[in-house]
Design a protein around this motif. Structure first.
Motif, PDB file in Angstrom:
ATOM      1  N   GLU A   1      38.128 101.084  74.146  1.00  0.00           N
ATOM      2  CA  GLU A   1      38.656  99.827  74.666  1.00  0.00           C
ATOM      3  C   GLU A   1      39.938  99.369  73.985  1.00  0.00           C
ATOM      4  OE1 GLU A   1      35.809  96.747  74.017  1.00  0.00           O
ATOM      5  OE2 GLU A   1      35.551  97.216  71.884  1.00  0.00           O
ATOM      6  N   ASN A   2      40.184  99.799  72.741  1.00  0.00           N
ATOM      7  CA  ASN A   2      41.413  99.435  72.033  1.00  0.00           C
ATOM      8  C   ASN A   2      42.372 100.624  72.076  1.00  0.00           C
ATOM      9  OD1 ASN A   2      40.240  96.967  71.367  1.00  0.00           O
ATOM     10  ND2 ASN A   2      39.441  97.746  69.424  1.00  0.00           N
ATOM     11  N   TYR A   3      43.644 100.325  72.349  1.00  0.00           N
ATOM     12  CA  TYR A   3      44.598 101.406  72.641  1.00  0.00           C
ATOM     13  C   TYR A   3      45.978 100.972  72.195  1.00  0.00           C
ATOM     14  CZ  TYR A   3      47.481 104.326  75.864  1.00  0.00           C
ATOM     15  OH  TYR A   3      48.408 105.172  76.437  1.00  0.00           O
ATOM     16  N   LEU A   4      46.625 101.760  71.372  1.00  0.00           N
ATOM     17  CA  LEU A   4      47.998 101.494  70.944  1.00  0.00           C
ATOM     18  C   LEU A   4      48.816 102.762  71.154  1.00  0.00           C
ATOM     19  CD1 LEU A   4      49.248  99.483  67.919  1.00  0.00           C
ATOM     20  CD2 LEU A   4      50.253 101.714  68.400  1.00  0.00           C
ATOM     21  N   ALA A   5      49.933 102.623  71.859  1.00  0.00           N
ATOM     22  CA  ALA A   5      50.832 103.752  72.114  1.00  0.00           C
ATOM     23  C   ALA A   5      52.172 103.461  71.457  1.00  0.00           C
ATOM     24  CB  ALA A   5      51.014 103.967  73.607  1.00  0.00           C
ATOM     25  N   LEU A   6      52.580 104.319  70.517  1.00  0.00           N
ATOM     26  CA  LEU A   6      53.846 104.179  69.790  1.00  0.00           C
ATOM     27  C   LEU A   6      54.842 105.204  70.321  1.00  0.00           C
ATOM     28  CD1 LEU A   6      55.517 103.041  67.349  1.00  0.00           C
ATOM     29  CD2 LEU A   6      54.573 104.947  66.022  1.00  0.00           C
ATOM     30  N   ASP A   7      56.044 104.736  70.646  1.00  0.00           N
ATOM     31  CA  ASP A   7      57.111 105.586  71.187  1.00  0.00           C
ATOM     32  C   ASP A   7      58.125 105.881  70.086  1.00  0.00           C
ATOM     33  OD1 ASP A   7      59.240 106.745  72.497  1.00  0.00           O
ATOM     34  OD2 ASP A   7      59.621 105.074  73.850  1.00  0.00           O
ATOM     35  N   TYR A   8      58.237 107.145  69.707  1.00  0.00           N
ATOM     36  CA  TYR A   8      59.243 107.506  68.702  1.00  0.00           C
ATOM     37  C   TYR A   8      60.130 108.661  69.165  1.00  0.00           C
ATOM     38  CZ  TYR A   8      56.459 111.686  67.639  1.00  0.00           C
ATOM     39  OH  TYR A   8      55.800 112.883  67.729  1.00  0.00           O
TER      40      TYR A   8
ATOM     41  N   ASP B   1      64.342 101.676  72.882  1.00  0.00           N
ATOM     42  CA  ASP B   1      63.119 101.049  72.359  1.00  0.00           C
ATOM     43  C   ASP B   1      62.399 101.899  71.326  1.00  0.00           C
ATOM     44  OD1 ASP B   1      62.316 103.097  73.994  1.00  0.00           O
ATOM     45  OD2 ASP B   1      60.833 101.936  75.100  1.00  0.00           O
ATOM     46  N   LYS B   2      63.159 102.668  70.542  1.00  0.00           N
ATOM     47  CA  LYS B   2      62.487 103.515  69.557  1.00  0.00           C
ATOM     48  C   LYS B   2      61.657 102.662  68.599  1.00  0.00           C
ATOM     49  CE  LYS B   2      63.065 106.123  71.654  1.00  0.00           C
ATOM     50  NZ  LYS B   2      62.089 106.911  72.387  1.00  0.00           N
ATOM     51  N   LEU B   3      60.477 103.179  68.288  1.00  0.00           N
ATOM     52  CA  LEU B   3      59.473 102.545  67.441  1.00  0.00           C
ATOM     53  C   LEU B   3      58.814 101.346  68.123  1.00  0.00           C
ATOM     54  CD1 LEU B   3      61.080 102.719  63.880  1.00  0.00           C
ATOM     55  CD2 LEU B   3      59.872 104.476  65.178  1.00  0.00           C
ATOM     56  N   GLY B   4      58.989 101.239  69.432  1.00  0.00           N
ATOM     57  CA  GLY B   4      58.276 100.210  70.177  1.00  0.00           C
ATOM     58  C   GLY B   4      56.857 100.651  70.472  1.00  0.00           C
ATOM     59  N   PHE B   5      55.983  99.690  70.751  1.00  0.00           N
ATOM     60  CA  PHE B   5      54.600 100.048  71.044  1.00  0.00           C
ATOM     61  C   PHE B   5      54.020  99.134  72.112  1.00  0.00           C
ATOM     62  CE2 PHE B   5      54.079  96.849  67.701  1.00  0.00           C
ATOM     63  CZ  PHE B   5      52.992  96.092  68.147  1.00  0.00           C
ATOM     64  N   VAL B   6      52.914  99.611  72.699  1.00  0.00           N
ATOM     65  CA  VAL B   6      52.131  98.863  73.671  1.00  0.00           C
ATOM     66  C   VAL B   6      50.714  98.758  73.120  1.00  0.00           C
ATOM     67  CG1 VAL B   6      51.096  98.973  75.968  1.00  0.00           C
ATOM     68  CG2 VAL B   6      53.516  99.503  75.661  1.00  0.00           C
ATOM     69  N   LEU B   7      50.071  97.602  73.326  1.00  0.00           N
ATOM     70  CA  LEU B   7      48.735  97.380  72.777  1.00  0.00           C
ATOM     71  C   LEU B   7      47.793  96.854  73.847  1.00  0.00           C
ATOM     72  CD1 LEU B   7      46.799  97.156  70.292  1.00  0.00           C
ATOM     73  CD2 LEU B   7      47.694  94.825  69.989  1.00  0.00           C
ATOM     74  N   TYR B   8      46.632  97.497  73.952  1.00  0.00           N
ATOM     75  CA  TYR B   8      45.516  97.006  74.756  1.00  0.00           C
ATOM     76  C   TYR B   8      44.366  96.699  73.806  1.00  0.00           C
ATOM     77  CZ  TYR B   8      47.470  98.287  79.306  1.00  0.00           C
ATOM     78  OH  TYR B   8      48.248  98.363  80.441  1.00  0.00           O
ATOM     79  N   GLY B   9      43.704  95.589  74.021  1.00  0.00           N
ATOM     80  CA  GLY B   9      42.538  95.234  73.226  1.00  0.00           C
ATOM     81  C   GLY B   9      41.386  94.835  74.122  1.00  0.00           C
ATOM     82  N   GLN B  10      40.217  95.372  73.824  1.00  0.00           N
ATOM     83  CA  GLN B  10      39.049  95.104  74.656  1.00  0.00           C
ATOM     84  C   GLN B  10      39.374  95.337  76.136  1.00  0.00           C
ATOM     85  OE1 GLN B  10      37.243  91.334  73.550  1.00  0.00           O
ATOM     86  NE2 GLN B  10      37.763  91.644  71.401  1.00  0.00           N
TER      87      GLN B  10
END
Length: 1005
Positions: free
Chosen positions: A688-695, A706-715
């Motif tokens: 359910e928790n998900y973090l994607a980091l773009d490098y 957007d280097k070092l940007g991220f997306v976050l999903y929680g629950q």
């Protein structure tokens, strides 16, 4: 025998290549700066620092950021650039160089009078303080710029794109043109001739002697394909001064026997011409022969005659297939009573169809009235009316395909007759529709039906598929008229605009490839499948080793898959298997990357995609590869698509698996996962928790800064989003969505990042815990950026280190959906801060915040996020504003934590919560022993605690020994979780070791 001119674009592909190192070329000096300056602008001067002679030109540069141009008018110098092979000049930079250094030349007929443009160098090859030589291949411009040709100007524009205030001057000297002794003027080929089992094509290669004396030329062939026989009629020729001669080359192959090459194989050889006894004067051309496919059965593009009984039986057995069949029949039947209404012109770019005030997609109330559903703004006229015409063209194309399929399934001639009516209607109109692009201009890259060759291709594919289905019901006169007036002109228009490895070129290849297959045009089919921009090349060069389409945008990933499918299907139907493992990896990658509910982040030019919504494409994938993971989108889709009917099979059991954290090294992403899984068909596989980091790589023309940007999903809920993109014709797309500020990353000096590729320093994954660190040191000149992120249960720990050579303003930016609140005394700003994209955000507020600070985002139906950031080492300002989400009606509050200096360290915790936020979450950097604060790989240690759960993060990318209060790290990094005083989890990178109060901590927990 019909003769076909081939000039590197059409028919049997001829690729011309040149050698730039010549013995004694003819040289003419344009400018050596030894006399009076003529043709140069005011403001330049002469310098005694010359590459040769006594003087050179000195060009002082404006210190402002942006492109700089130095024009040189060479009218009356007695030079026609088209008659020369190379422009050569010497240059020297004072300062660190620039990002883009090159020239634009306007001199008709060079580049047909457009601005012929070349990049000479970038900062990676420029050697400041040293003289270097630029060599420009005049016969092959990299780009043609400008709105219209200029047939009178003779001008060179030296162009420099630099960073603000970096380069002070450029010295230029010894500007000259060079001409080689011999050129390949043109290449012509006859149509291939088959005599028995031997296929032969005859080429005529025209050589030109550019010298004022006779030249003896040796010609031959090298690097020939094994199955190709090459015969060159003359091995030695003499060409008079300034004259030409023709060399005949015959290529042949045997189509029978054990070693016969497969159909559509492109056999090639390299033709070589050189001045006799002068090895370094070679000119080459690649000549090729495509092996014919043989007799083409109809239909072959979507289905074959042999498929029809299977499909009809499948429709009887399967409720879903029967529903798809009935839907197809209803669509086709609806056209039987209609008189087709053809638009009087081509359509327009759908990206124009948005509200210029708020960015929302418009709603069509009538063919001439287009309304914004959000703000009520009304639009009419061009281009909005013409976008509606595009839909009508698409509907007619779909009708041809649907009618053709129903003709095959039923044998009812009424379906074929209606398809014929539409096909002949287009045959009479197609070339009468004006050529136009997205700006309404009659220029290359535009279409007759659509405003781009891309739109022409997406329209042509169903047209060709439908034509193929009714081919046997058409008279030779009808099929010939449709082919000559519409199918072939459209295919050639599209074929001639192929430029490289790109999603658009995949659509191109499918479109002209389908036309080639159904008409038996071997060269079109061979180019589409085996050509340098065909299917195989797109897969080999465009798909990364971990299955991503290189543009790193999930929307374009699926768009490219859609483009490739029609050609893969058709090729298989005629005996050519394109279903390789690398092609399969495009289907595998989204399933490995997906977050909760099957979502895929809106990285780069994409909206939020969902792999589970792609069931129709996975119907074909499962039928071909029988991979159980491909069942997830199919089962989610409900199986009512045309693909279910045509390609669907009985399904097996879905696999039992749980997606884990992992790195995608070729694409440049890290996925961190934690938490439990859901109960749905797909959600039971996805934490359910998900973090994607773009490098990773920028993503080409569709990349975002957007280097070092991220997306976050929680629950399973979207929290910290990447805005992706909106319609390209909307000004907000460039103003907000393609700026660094709109992403969860670092902004320096208010400017968006430069396109770049970062690097992963380390990663480690455990049960419910993940850790990674990446750098992006090319995003800003003279700035090093490092981001380390840990996901532990419902908590994200984020450590960002910024280091600059000079004082800079660093901004840590975080966007989160929900209602925003903070105890900081934020005061409204009179206007938005200066910087890229800042003016697009609203409700700017600011407060000083040197001490630790907190913020909360709450969602009505979903979890909240509690942000805690450690105290700053020096002054800090926190700003808040509201930006545009995707869709644009969603407004996303964000914060900016601003520091100024040469170094900024941001230590932040993001705690996801369900009901109430934590009351005492704190982030505390730990004191380090003997650390160099200016070191490129500066160690960092910190503690995050809410009173019950305490996490410790130890970061030392350079490795070695790190001491932080009671902790000692031997290695690169570690994360520890304590519940009370008990160590509950520990994760180390590689073989790292952690000691707590002198005792080694066990790593098996």
């Amino acid at each position: 025998m019909r003769r076909t001119m081939i000039w590197a674009v059409w028919g049997l592909i001829v690729v011309l290549s040149q050698c730039v190192a010549w013995a004694g070329p003819v040289t003419k000096v344009l400018e050596d700066f030894e006399g009076e300056l003529v043709g140069w602008p005011k403001g330049v001067s002469l310098s005694a620092d010359a590459s040769q002679g006594a003087k050179a030109l000195r060009w002082e540069l404006d210190p402002k950021e942006g492109p700089k141009f130095l024009p040189f008018n060479f009218t009356d110098r007695g030079i026609e650039m088209i008659e020369w092979d190379r422009l050569v000049f010497d240059y020297r930079f004072e300062g660190p160089g620039c990002n883009w250094w090159g020239v634009k030349i306007t001199d008709f007929p060079l580049g047909e009078g457009m601005q012929a443009t070349w990049q000479v160098a970038d900062k990676s090859v420029i050697k400041p303080g040293s003289w270097q030589t630029a060599i420009v291949d005049l016969q092959h411009p990299q780009w043609l710029w400008g709105d219209k040709p200029n047939k009178t100007a003779q001008r060179i524009d030296f162009r420099c794109q630099m960073d603000q205030g970096k380069t002070t001057a450029i010295l230029i000297d010894n500007v000259r043109v060079e001409r080689d002794p011999v050129r390949i003027r043109r290449v012509e080929a006859d149509d291939p001739v088959r005599e028995g089992e031997v296929l032969t094509v005859r080429y005529r290669v025209t050589l030109a002697n550019t010298l004022d004396q006779s030249a003896r030329i040796t010609v031959g062939a090298r690097d020939s394909s094994e199955a190709l026989n090459v015969a060159v009629e003359s091995r030695q020729i003499t060409i008079p001064p300034r004259d030409t001669a023709v060399v005949v080359v015959r290529l042949s192959t045997n189509l029978d026997g054990e070693h016969a090459p497969p159909p559509l194989t492109r056999l090639s050889t390299t033709f070589v011409a050189q001045v006799t006894d002068m090895d370094d004067t070679k000119k080459t051309a690649s000549l090729s022969l495509a092996v014919p496919l043989g007799e083409i059965p109809h239909p072959c593009l979507l289905i074959t005659k042999q498929d029809v009984p299977r499909i009809l039986k499948w429709a009887e057995q399967s409720e879903q297939a029967r529903a798809a069949y009935e839907s197809l029949k209803r669509r086709a039947d609806s056209w039987l009573a209609k008189t087709p209404e053809f638009p009087d012109r081509g359509g327009q770019w759908w990206h124009w169809y948005t509200c210029k005030k708020c960015g929302a997609r418009l709603k069509t109330e009538s063919p001439t009235r287009h309304v914004c559903p959000d703000c009520g703004a009304v639009y009419s006229g061009w281009p909005y009316d013409d976008v509606v015409l595009s839909r009508r063209h698409s509907a007619l194309a779909g009708a041809i395909r649907d009618l053709g399929l129903m003709y095959q399934f039923t044998g009812d001639a009424a379906y074929a007759a209606k398809a014929r009516e539409i096909l002949l209607g287009y045959a009479e109109r197609y070339l009468k529709y004006p050529l136009h692009n997205v700006r309404g201009e009659a220029k290359r890259g535009g279409g007759h039906v659509g405003p781009q060759t891309l739109d022409e291709a997406t329209w042509l594919i169903p047209v060709a598929q439908g034509f193929d289905c009714v081919y046997d019901a058409l008279s030779p006169e009808d099929s010939g008229s449709i082919a000559d007036k519409m199918l072939l002109p459209a295919a050639r228009l599209i074929h001639d605009h192929q430029w490289g490895i790109h999603n658009i070129c995949c659509w191109h290849a499918s479109a002209y490839g389908l036309v080639g297959l159904t008409l038996g045009n071997q060269q079109l089919a061979a180019d589409a499948i085996n050509g340098p921009k065909g299917f195989r090349a797109q897969i080999e060069q465009g798909v990364t080793d971990d299955g991503f389409w290189y543009e790193s945008a999930w929307g374009y990933h699926f768009y490219t898959m859609m483009a490739l499918q029609p050609l893969a299907i058709a090729a298989r139907n005629v005996g050519i298997d394109l279903y390789t493992e690398r092609y399969k990896s495009m289907y595998d990658a989204p399933l490995a990357f997906m977050g909760p509910g099957g979502v895929l982040p809106a990285f780069n030019d994409s909206g939020t995609a969902n792999v589970l919504g792609q069931g129709r494409m996975y119907e074909i994938a499962y039928a071909r590869w029988q991979d159980p993971r491909h069942l997830l989108p199919i089962l989610h889709s409900g199986r009512r698509s045309l693909e279910t009917l045509l390609f669907g099979v009985s399904l097996g059991e879905p696999p039992d698996f749980k997606l884990a954290s992992r790195v995608f090294p070729a694409a440049g992403y890290v996925i961190l996962r934690s938490g439990g899984t859901g109960t749905g068909a797909a959600d039971r596989h996805i934490p359910e928790n998900y973090l994607a980091l773009d490098y990773g790589p920028h993503g080409g023309g569709h990349g975002h800064p957007d280097k070092l940007g991220f997306v976050l999903y929680g629950q399973s809920t979207l929290l910290a989003e990447d805005p992706g993109c909106i319609a390209y014709g909307n000004p907000a797309h460039g103003g907000w969505f393609r700026q660094t500020l709109s992403h969860n990353t670092i902004v320096v000096n208010g400017k968006s990042q430069k396109p770049c590729t970062g690097s992963l320093q380390f990663s480690a994954f455990g049960d419910g815990i993940g850790l990674c660190s990446a750098r992006a040191d090319e995003a800003y000149p003279g700035v090093r950026l490092r981001r380390t992120i840990a996901l532990i249960g419902d908590r994200v720990i984020d450590v960002v280190l910024c280091q600059a050579e000079e004082d800079a303003t660093f901004e840590w930016v975080y966007h989160n959906r929900g209602a925003f609140e903070t105890r900081l005394p934020l005061a409204a700003l009179d206007q938005a801060p200066e910087g890229d994209g800042y003016g697009w955000a609203k409700e700017w507020r600011a407060a000083e915040a040197q001490a630790a600070w907190e913020a909360i985002w709450r969602q009505e139906k979903g979890p909240g996020v509690f942000l805690a950031q450690a105290p700053a080492q020096g002054d800090r300002e926190v700003l808040s504003a509201v930006g545009m989400g995707n869709p644009t009606r969603i407004k996303v509050p964000f914060v900016v934590s601003r520091r100024r200096g040469k170094t900024a360290l941001y230590c932040t915790a993001l705690q996801m919560f369900e009901n109430e936020p934590p009351t005492n979450l704190s982030v505390r950097p730990l004191a380090l022993d003997g650390v160099d604060a200016e070191a490129a790989e500066r160690p960092v240690a910190l503690e995050v605690s809410d009173g019950l759960i305490r996490d410790v993060l130890l970061i030392n990318p350079a490795g070695g020994r790190l001491k932080a209060e009671t902790f000692e790290l031997r290695g690169q990094a570690a994360a520890l979780r304590y519940r009370g005083d008990e160590l509950e989890k520990i994760l180390v990178v590689g073989e790292a070791e952690v000691y707590v109060k002198g005792q080694r901590a066990a790593t098996d927990r």
